[in-house]
Structures are given as structure tokens and as C-alpha cells.
Design an enzyme around this catalytic site. Structure first.
Site, PDB file in Angstrom:
ATOM      1  N   PHE A 161       0.861  -1.193   0.000  1.00 53.29           N
ATOM      2  CA  PHE A 161       0.000   0.000   0.000  1.00 53.29           C
ATOM      3  C   PHE A 161       0.886   1.227   0.000  1.00 53.29           C
ATOM      4  O   PHE A 161       1.826   1.311   0.808  1.00 53.29           O
ATOM      5  CB  PHE A 161      -0.810   0.025   1.302  1.00 53.29           C
TER       6      PHE A 161
ATOM      7  N   VAL B  69      -0.296   4.981   0.071  1.00 51.38           N
ATOM      8  CA  VAL B  69      -1.417   5.915   0.036  1.00 51.38           C
ATOM      9  C   VAL B  69      -0.984   7.252   0.613  1.00 51.38           C
ATOM     10  O   VAL B  69      -0.212   7.317   1.578  1.00 51.38           O
ATOM     11  CB  VAL B  69      -2.608   5.324   0.828  1.00 51.38           C
TER      12      VAL B  69
ATOM     13  N   TYR C 158       2.716   8.393   1.615  1.00 48.28           N
ATOM     14  CA  TYR C 158       3.554   7.187   1.532  1.00 48.28           C
ATOM     15  C   TYR C 158       3.896   6.813   0.092  1.00 48.28           C
ATOM     16  O   TYR C 158       4.700   5.903  -0.126  1.00 48.28           O
ATOM     17  CB  TYR C 158       2.888   6.014   2.248  1.00 48.28           C
TER      18      TYR C 158
ATOM     19  N   ASP D 192       5.080  -3.645   4.272  1.00 49.21           N
ATOM     20  CA  ASP D 192       4.972  -2.193   4.432  1.00 49.21           C
ATOM     21  C   ASP D 192       5.761  -1.556   3.298  1.00 49.21           C
ATOM     22  O   ASP D 192       6.760  -2.127   2.827  1.00 49.21           O
ATOM     23  CB  ASP D 192       5.630  -1.765   5.757  1.00 49.21           C
ATOM     24  N   VAL D 193       5.380  -0.333   2.938  1.00 45.72           N
ATOM     25  CA  VAL D 193       6.091   0.330   1.845  1.00 45.72           C
ATOM     26  C   VAL D 193       7.271   1.169   2.344  1.00 45.72           C
ATOM     27  O   VAL D 193       8.185   1.478   1.571  1.00 45.72           O
ATOM     28  CB  VAL D 193       5.121   1.197   1.013  1.00 45.72           C
TER      29      VAL D 193
ATOM     30  N   HIS E 208       9.189  -9.796  15.255  1.00 50.01           N
ATOM     31  CA  HIS E 208       9.426  -8.357  15.404  1.00 50.01           C
ATOM     32  C   HIS E 208      10.879  -8.116  15.839  1.00 50.01           C
ATOM     33  O   HIS E 208      11.334  -8.694  16.834  1.00 50.01           O
ATOM     34  CB  HIS E 208       8.468  -7.783  16.441  1.00 50.01           C
TER      35      HIS E 208
ATOM     36  N   THR F  56       3.838  -7.104  22.888  1.00 47.13           N
ATOM     37  CA  THR F  56       2.830  -6.037  22.886  1.00 47.13           C
ATOM     38  C   THR F  56       1.532  -6.488  22.210  1.00 47.13           C
ATOM     39  O   THR F  56       0.997  -5.813  21.336  1.00 47.13           O
ATOM     40  CB  THR F  56       3.394  -4.767  22.226  1.00 47.13           C
TER      41      THR F  56
ATOM     42  N   GLU G 249      -1.976  -5.389  13.141  1.00 45.87           N
ATOM     43  CA  GLU G 249      -0.896  -6.247  13.633  1.00 45.87           C
ATOM     44  C   GLU G 249      -1.329  -7.041  14.874  1.00 45.87           C
ATOM     45  O   GLU G 249      -0.873  -8.167  15.090  1.00 45.87           O
ATOM     46  CB  GLU G 249       0.340  -5.405  13.948  1.00 45.87           C
TER      47      GLU G 249
ATOM     48  N   ASP H  63      15.699  -2.586  11.638  1.00 44.57           N
ATOM     49  CA  ASP H  63      15.724  -1.130  11.735  1.00 44.57           C
ATOM     50  C   ASP H  63      17.046  -0.769  12.396  1.00 44.57           C
ATOM     51  O   ASP H  63      17.342  -1.275  13.490  1.00 44.57           O
ATOM     52  CB  ASP H  63      14.527  -0.667  12.582  1.00 44.57           C
TER      53      ASP H  63
HETATM   54  N1  UDP Z   1       0.197   3.440   4.817  1.00 43.60           N
HETATM   55  C1  UDP Z   1       0.009   4.257   3.703  1.00 43.60           C
HETATM   56  N2  UDP Z   1      -0.368   5.566   3.880  1.00 43.60           N
HETATM   57  C2  UDP Z   1      -0.549   6.097   5.120  1.00 43.60           C
HETATM   58  C3  UDP Z   1      -0.345   5.271   6.247  1.00 43.60           C
HETATM   59  C4  UDP Z   1       0.043   3.951   6.066  1.00 43.60           C
HETATM   60  O1  UDP Z   1       0.185   3.815   2.572  1.00 43.60           O
HETATM   61  O2  UDP Z   1      -0.862   7.295   5.207  1.00 43.60           O
HETATM   62  C5  UDP Z   1       0.576   2.032   4.609  1.00 43.60           C
HETATM   63  C6  UDP Z   1       2.024   1.887   4.154  1.00 43.60           C
HETATM   64  O3  UDP Z   1       2.159   0.734   3.357  1.00 43.60           O
HETATM   65  C7  UDP Z   1       2.742   1.719   5.487  1.00 43.60           C
HETATM   66  C8  UDP Z   1       1.756   0.822   6.224  1.00 43.60           C
HETATM   67  O4  UDP Z   1       0.464   1.318   5.842  1.00 43.60           O
HETATM   68  O5  UDP Z   1       4.016   1.133   5.327  1.00 43.60           O
HETATM   69  C9  UDP Z   1       1.875   0.811   7.751  1.00 43.60           C
HETATM   70  O6  UDP Z   1       2.006   2.113   8.276  1.00 43.60           O
HETATM   71  P1  UDP Z   1       3.400   2.597   8.901  1.00 43.60           P
HETATM   72  O7  UDP Z   1       4.511   2.117   8.044  1.00 43.60           O
HETATM   73  O8  UDP Z   1       3.306   4.076   9.148  1.00 43.60           O
HETATM   74  O9  UDP Z   1       3.426   1.835  10.295  1.00 43.60           O
HETATM   75  P2  UDP Z   1       4.761   1.555  11.169  1.00 43.60           P
HETATM   76  O10 UDP Z   1       5.663   0.669  10.350  1.00 43.60           O
HETATM   77  O11 UDP Z   1       5.399   2.890  11.444  1.00 43.60           O
HETATM   78  O12 UDP Z   1       4.217   0.862  12.378  1.00 43.60           O
HETATM   79 MN    MN Z   2       6.143   0.729   8.316  1.00 47.71          MN
END
Ligand code: UDP
Ligand code: MN
Length: 293
Positions: free
Chosen positions: A62, A64, A67, A152-153, A174, A186, A244, A267
């Protein structure tokens, strides 16, 4: 006691402490239900490539709103490191296909840019992935791929990621909790939530930023998560780590057939990095406030 007895006693006690220490720091390579945990050096890629040659692999992501900026580096790094030599189909969902820069792909690799409506809250965008997956794995994917990997993107591939990650149901530990004890995980601890897991239960805390499986298994997993998200919404609650949390609940009752070590989600800000020699899929550091609003 003689001096000799003292020395022998001291040595025995030191050995016991050393063994206890090593056991705590030991990296597991097998789950209690005998699924492999994939670390560098635990497999022979030549054998796996022979077993899995010809498999078609989907990569779901995704991108969006803001992102979208992560999509090009994500795809370019996947071209370098993800399933090189295989037929790969990307399913990239975005609210603005026109804003996605052009990318040239390797032979046998296809990019499907698909439209999805942008939710207001970042949590809803992140959770929406489960709803989209339910439909995608039901309607389209059974004809197009054998395995689906979901990511995740805001990540980049940084080293080889190949067929060693394929299996019926595969999840990644994790990277911040791979040395943690069960009650430090968590999980969602609210008994009202569909994602609830009580203290004293659980195997691993999995991160939903990289997982995969057969199309059928991902359909079952996403259906469970989506239903839990909808049930929680009806009660006006949300699980602590959104999809999650539901993902972890599903995987507690439906054990993954393969588990990926934190080599597959790392990370560079995290501690214990000396234990994780390969960093195959790396988080891109982001300003959460800025990118989510
Ligand atoms: N995402 C997106 N647009 C947004 C928020 C989230 O496309 O505005 C998608 C994107 O693929 C992102 C995933 O949802 O990698 C999970 O969100 P994020 O990476 O912010 O979560 P974190 O890894 O920080 O927990
Ligand atoms: Mn992420």
C-alpha cells in the site's frame, strides 16, 4: 576444602552461569511446533531453488497519500533483491496512480498499480490492507500467483530475499522483541477486543510489515483480521497495534509453517544489531508526524 576443590567448584559454577547466559542469548532456529526459523546459513538456496523453480510470487503493498514517496525506492530495491529470477507481480495500491513515478522492471516482472480510496486516519489506511487482501486473494490472485508476500512500503530491500521465505504461512519475528519474554510482547490486552491475547500466552510477537503464504492461507488470515477489525469498530474500540494485533492473534491459533528471523525486518535504530548479521529488509526512517498528516 582444599584449594583444588575451590578451583573446581568455581569453574563448575562459572560454567553454569555461562551456559545460562548463552541459552538466553541463543537465537532459536526452530519453533516449539518444529517450524524452521530462517536465519542466514540455515538453508541451502540451491536445493530450495530446485524445489520452488517456476513458482509465481506476488508482492502486495500500500502506498497511500504521502507514503507514495516510499514506493519507488521500495520497488527499485525489490528489483535488485526480491525473488530475482522468478516471475514477480507487484500489487501496489495507491490513491493517486498518476503521482507514481515510472519504473522499468526486469524480465518476468509486472507492476499492477491499483486504486484504493484514501482513509482519513493513518490507522484506517493501514488496516484497510486486510479488507483489500480479502478480496484480492479471493477474486484475482488464485489465477495469477502461487505465493503472496505482503509488506509495508516504508522499507527497502537491502540484501537477498528469495524462495527461502516461501511457505504455506510465513511471518517475521518483530526485530525489537526477538529477545523479549512472552509477557513483554505487545499483544492486545483488552479482553473486549477481538485481538485479545491474555498474559501467559503466545509464541512470538510477529511484525505485520513482512509476511506471506499461499493465496489461500493469506485469504484465511486477512479474513480473520478484517472481521476482528470490523467487530472492534462496532464496539468503538481499536486494537493497540491495529491489524498487527489481529494478525498476532490469528498466528497464535494458526501457527506459521515458517518463521523469518529479524534479518527480514530490521531497523538500524534497534539494539542487539550485532546478533543480526544480514539486514535484508530495512525500515526507512521517517518523521511519523509529518508523513501521517
Ligand atoms: N500506509 C500508507 N499511507 C498512510 C499510512 C500507512 O500507505 O498514510 C501504509 C504503508 O504501506 C505503510 C503501512 O500502511 O508502510 C503501515 O504504516 P506505517 O509504516 O506508518 O506503520 P509503522 O511501520 O510505522 O508501524
Ligand atoms: Mn512501516
Amino acid at each position: 576444602m582444599t584449594a583444588k576443590q575451590w578451583i573446581v567448584g568455581f569453574l563448575i559454577v562459572s560454567m553454569i552461569f555461562l551456559l545460562l547466559f548463552l541459552q538466553k542469548a541463543a537465537l532459536k532456529v526452530l519453533t516449539p511446533w518444529l517450524a524452521p526459523i530462517i536465519w542466514d546459513g540455515t538453508y541451502d538456496l540451491r536445493i530450495l531453488n530446485n524445489q520452488l523453480k517456476g513458482k509465481r510470487i506476488g508482492l502486495f503493498v500500500f502506498a497511500v497519500k504521502k507514503y507514495i514517496r516510499f514506493l519507488l525506492p521500495f520497488l527499485e530495491s525489490a528489483e535488485q533483491h526480491f525473488m530475482v529470477g522468478y516471475n514477480v507481480t507487484y500489487y501496489a495500491f495507491t490513491d493517486n496512480t498518476a503521482a507514481v513515478p515510472k519504473i522499468s522492471l526486469g524480465a518476468g516482472r509486472i507492476l499492477n498499480l491499483l486504486e484504493v480510496e484514501a482513509d482519513k486516519r493513518w490507522q484506517d489506511i493501514s488496516m484497510k490492507r486486510m479488507q483489500i487482501l480479502v478480496n484480492l486473494t479471493h477474486d484475482r490472485l488464485p489465477k495469477e500467483v502461487d505465493y503472496l508476500v505482503c509488506a509495508d512500503v516504508d522499507m527497502v530491500f537491502n540484501d537477498h530475499v528469495g524462495v527461502e521465505i516461501l511457505g504455506d504461512l510465513v511471518a517475521t519475528i518483530h526485530p525489537g522483541l526477538f529477545l523479549a519474554q512472552r509477557d513483554e510482547f505487545t499483544y492486545d490486552r483488552n479482553p473486549e477486543s477481538a485481538a485479545y491475547i491474555p498474559y501467559g500466552e503466545g509464541d512470538f510477537y510477529y511484525m505485520a510489515a513482512f509476511y506471506g503464504g499461499t493465496v489461500e492461507e493469506i485469504n484465511k488470515l486477512s479474513t480473520f483480521c478484517h472481521k476482528g477489525i470490523v467487530a472492534d469498530k462496532k464496539k468503538n474500540i481499536e486494537a493497540v497495534w491495529q491489524e498487527e494485533s489481529h494478525f498476532n492473534k490469528y498466528l497464535f491459533y494458526n501457527k506459521p509453517t515458517k518463521v523469518l528471523s529479524p534479518e527480514y525486518i530490521w531497523d538500524t535504530n534497534l539494539p542487539n544489531g550485532d546478533l543480526v548479521k544480514k539486514r535484508r529488509f530495512l525500515a526507512v526512517h521517517k518523521n511519523h508526524e509529518e508523513v501521517r498528516n
